[in-house]
Design a protein around this motif. Structure first.
Motif, PDB file in Angstrom:
ATOM      1  N   ALA A  63      -4.895  -5.815   6.184  1.00 57.29           N
ATOM      2  CA  ALA A  63      -4.400  -4.439   6.595  1.00 57.29           C
ATOM      3  C   ALA A  63      -5.882  -3.824   6.974  1.00 57.29           C
ATOM      4  O   ALA A  63      -6.521  -3.650   6.375  1.00 57.29           O
ATOM      5  CB  ALA A  63      -3.633  -3.957   5.551  1.00 57.29           C
ATOM      6  N   TYR A  64      -5.759  -3.549   8.467  1.00 59.35           N
ATOM      7  CA  TYR A  64      -6.949  -2.819   9.057  1.00 59.35           C
ATOM      8  C   TYR A  64      -6.591  -1.242   8.938  1.00 59.35           C
ATOM      9  O   TYR A  64      -5.531  -0.801   9.215  1.00 59.35           O
ATOM     10  CB  TYR A  64      -7.133  -3.031  10.431  1.00 59.35           C
ATOM     11  N   LEU A  65      -7.446  -0.391   8.384  1.00 57.50           N
ATOM     12  CA  LEU A  65      -7.304   1.056   8.168  1.00 57.50           C
ATOM     13  C   LEU A  65      -8.213   1.767   8.974  1.00 57.50           C
ATOM     14  O   LEU A  65      -9.208   1.170   9.178  1.00 57.50           O
ATOM     15  CB  LEU A  65      -7.624   1.338   6.617  1.00 57.50           C
ATOM     16  N   ASP A  66      -7.896   2.990   9.361  1.00 58.89           N
ATOM     17  CA  ASP A  66      -8.714   3.789  10.032  1.00 58.89           C
ATOM     18  C   ASP A  66      -9.424   4.908   9.137  1.00 58.89           C
ATOM     19  O   ASP A  66      -9.429   4.416   7.816  1.00 58.89           O
ATOM     20  CB  ASP A  66      -7.672   4.743  11.222  1.00 58.89           C
ATOM     21  N   ARG A  70      -5.226   5.095   6.913  1.00 60.64           N
ATOM     22  CA  ARG A  70      -3.750   4.924   7.244  1.00 60.64           C
ATOM     23  C   ARG A  70      -4.011   3.428   8.025  1.00 60.64           C
ATOM     24  O   ARG A  70      -4.870   3.023   8.853  1.00 60.64           O
ATOM     25  CB  ARG A  70      -3.577   5.845   8.613  1.00 60.64           C
ATOM     26  N   VAL A  71      -2.847   2.731   7.877  1.00 59.13           N
ATOM     27  CA  VAL A  71      -2.737   1.360   8.304  1.00 59.13           C
ATOM     28  C   VAL A  71      -2.559   1.309   9.768  1.00 59.13           C
ATOM     29  O   VAL A  71      -1.522   1.976  10.120  1.00 59.13           O
ATOM     30  CB  VAL A  71      -1.676   0.510   7.575  1.00 59.13           C
ATOM     31  N   LEU A  72      -3.518   0.478  10.602  1.00 49.54           N
ATOM     32  CA  LEU A  72      -3.436   0.434  11.910  1.00 49.54           C
ATOM     33  C   LEU A  72      -2.567  -0.618  12.416  1.00 49.54           C
ATOM     34  O   LEU A  72      -1.862  -0.767  13.312  1.00 49.54           O
ATOM     35  CB  LEU A  72      -4.815   0.433  12.740  1.00 49.54           C
ATOM     36  N   SER A  73      -2.911  -1.743  11.676  1.00 51.22           N
ATOM     37  CA  SER A  73      -2.141  -3.209  12.134  1.00 51.22           C
ATOM     38  C   SER A  73      -2.405  -4.082  10.529  1.00 51.22           C
ATOM     39  O   SER A  73      -3.216  -3.779   9.642  1.00 51.22           O
ATOM     40  CB  SER A  73      -2.798  -3.937  13.064  1.00 51.22           C
ATOM     41  N   MET A  74      -1.423  -5.258  10.739  1.00 52.24           N
ATOM     42  CA  MET A  74      -1.389  -5.965   9.430  1.00 52.24           C
ATOM     43  C   MET A  74      -1.209  -7.442  10.028  1.00 52.24           C
ATOM     44  O   MET A  74      -0.639  -7.541  11.064  1.00 52.24           O
ATOM     45  CB  MET A  74      -0.294  -5.659   8.611  1.00 52.24           C
ATOM     46  N   GLY A 102       5.526  -6.525  -0.393  1.00 56.24           N
ATOM     47  CA  GLY A 102       6.038  -6.152  -1.593  1.00 56.24           C
ATOM     48  C   GLY A 102       5.841  -4.574  -1.841  1.00 56.24           C
ATOM     49  O   GLY A 102       6.389  -4.011  -2.897  1.00 56.24           O
ATOM     50  N   TRP A 103       4.655  -4.319  -1.446  1.00 56.41           N
ATOM     51  CA  TRP A 103       4.114  -3.120  -1.882  1.00 56.41           C
ATOM     52  C   TRP A 103       4.666  -1.868  -0.838  1.00 56.41           C
ATOM     53  O   TRP A 103       4.650  -0.728  -0.961  1.00 56.41           O
ATOM     54  CB  TRP A 103       2.674  -3.074  -1.675  1.00 56.41           C
ATOM     55  N   GLY A 104       5.319  -2.522   0.083  1.00 53.18           N
ATOM     56  CA  GLY A 104       5.929  -1.471   1.043  1.00 53.18           C
ATOM     57  C   GLY A 104       4.869  -1.165   2.099  1.00 53.18           C
ATOM     58  O   GLY A 104       5.026  -0.034   2.917  1.00 53.18           O
ATOM     59  N   LEU A 105       3.822  -1.832   2.321  1.00 48.66           N
ATOM     60  CA  LEU A 105       2.553  -1.434   2.932  1.00 48.66           C
ATOM     61  C   LEU A 105       3.178  -2.046   4.748  1.00 48.66           C
ATOM     62  O   LEU A 105       3.662  -2.923   4.842  1.00 48.66           O
ATOM     63  CB  LEU A 105       1.351  -2.152   2.655  1.00 48.66           C
ATOM     64  N   ARG A 106       2.869  -1.183   5.569  1.00 46.50           N
ATOM     65  CA  ARG A 106       3.264  -1.444   7.074  1.00 46.50           C
ATOM     66  C   ARG A 106       2.442  -0.325   7.833  1.00 46.50           C
ATOM     67  O   ARG A 106       1.795   0.689   7.443  1.00 46.50           O
ATOM     68  CB  ARG A 106       4.775  -1.387   7.274  1.00 46.50           C
ATOM     69  N   PRO A 107       2.258  -0.790   9.197  1.00 45.40           N
ATOM     70  CA  PRO A 107       1.520   0.015  10.019  1.00 45.40           C
ATOM     71  C   PRO A 107       2.210   1.380  10.170  1.00 45.40           C
ATOM     72  O   PRO A 107       3.344   1.717   9.963  1.00 45.40           O
ATOM     73  CB  PRO A 107       1.841  -0.585  11.449  1.00 45.40           C
ATOM     74  N   GLY A 108       1.093   2.446   9.981  1.00 47.41           N
ATOM     75  CA  GLY A 108       1.482   4.019  10.061  1.00 47.41           C
ATOM     76  C   GLY A 108       1.695   4.453   8.477  1.00 47.41           C
ATOM     77  O   GLY A 108       1.381   5.613   8.364  1.00 47.41           O
ATOM     78  N   VAL A 109       1.640   3.683   7.546  1.00 43.45           N
ATOM     79  CA  VAL A 109       1.563   4.160   6.331  1.00 43.45           C
ATOM     80  C   VAL A 109       0.239   4.514   5.645  1.00 43.45           C
ATOM     81  O   VAL A 109      -0.845   3.748   6.184  1.00 43.45           O
ATOM     82  CB  VAL A 109       2.139   3.159   5.377  1.00 43.45           C
ATOM     83  N   SER A 110       0.000   5.712   5.063  1.00 41.60           N
ATOM     84  CA  SER A 110      -1.388   6.152   4.621  1.00 41.60           C
ATOM     85  C   SER A 110      -1.588   5.511   3.094  1.00 41.60           C
ATOM     86  O   SER A 110      -0.347   5.511   2.442  1.00 41.60           O
ATOM     87  CB  SER A 110      -1.410   7.434   4.588  1.00 41.60           C
TER      88      SER A 110
END
Length: 123
Positions: A63-66, A70-74, A102-110
């Motif tokens: 997961a790339y973060l800014d 915040r997740v930019l992409s995965m 499983g953690w609910g991580l996706r683009p846009g999530v902080s």
């Protein structure tokens, strides 16, 4: 978030806490997950906006973060791959393939990071 240092802590994703390792020094970033058979939780590599899986023994979620975590992409990367550079990326989270969904991580999530051990605290 200030200056990051190597250490351990907790990653919080949608009220779920995940064990975290922080790789902030040149040596720790260079080693990353190389030579391991897996990871319990996640690794935060900072600063970086690209990773590779050359020499890895298992597939990973990336997961790339800014700057604001915040997740930019995965992407899921198999061993022996070179990831694309994300110009706005400042940090990368790595975990075993399938874990982030499983953690609910996706683009846009902080996410939130709390460093609890290391030479000094990320601040």
């Amino acid at each position: 978030m200030g200056k990051w240092t190597d250490g351990t802590g907790t990653l919080t994703v949608a009220a779920r806490e995940v064990p975290l390792e922080v790789a902030a020094s040149y040596r720790a970033r260079r080693r990353g997950l190389l030579g391991r058979d897996g990871i319990a939780g996640a690794m935060l590599i900072t600063p970086t906006n690209s990773v590779h899986t050359f020499g890895m023994r298992f597939a990973i979620d990336v997961a790339y973060l800014d700057r604001e975590l915040r997740v930019l992409s995965m992407v899921t990367m198999r061993p022996g791959r070179l990831g694309m550079v994300r110009p706005r990326g400042r940090h990368v989270l790595e975990a075993e393939a399938g874990a982030m969904a499983g953690w609910g991580l996706r683009p846009g999530v902080s996410v939130q990071v709390r460093v609890t051990e290391g030479p000094s605290r990320a601040g």
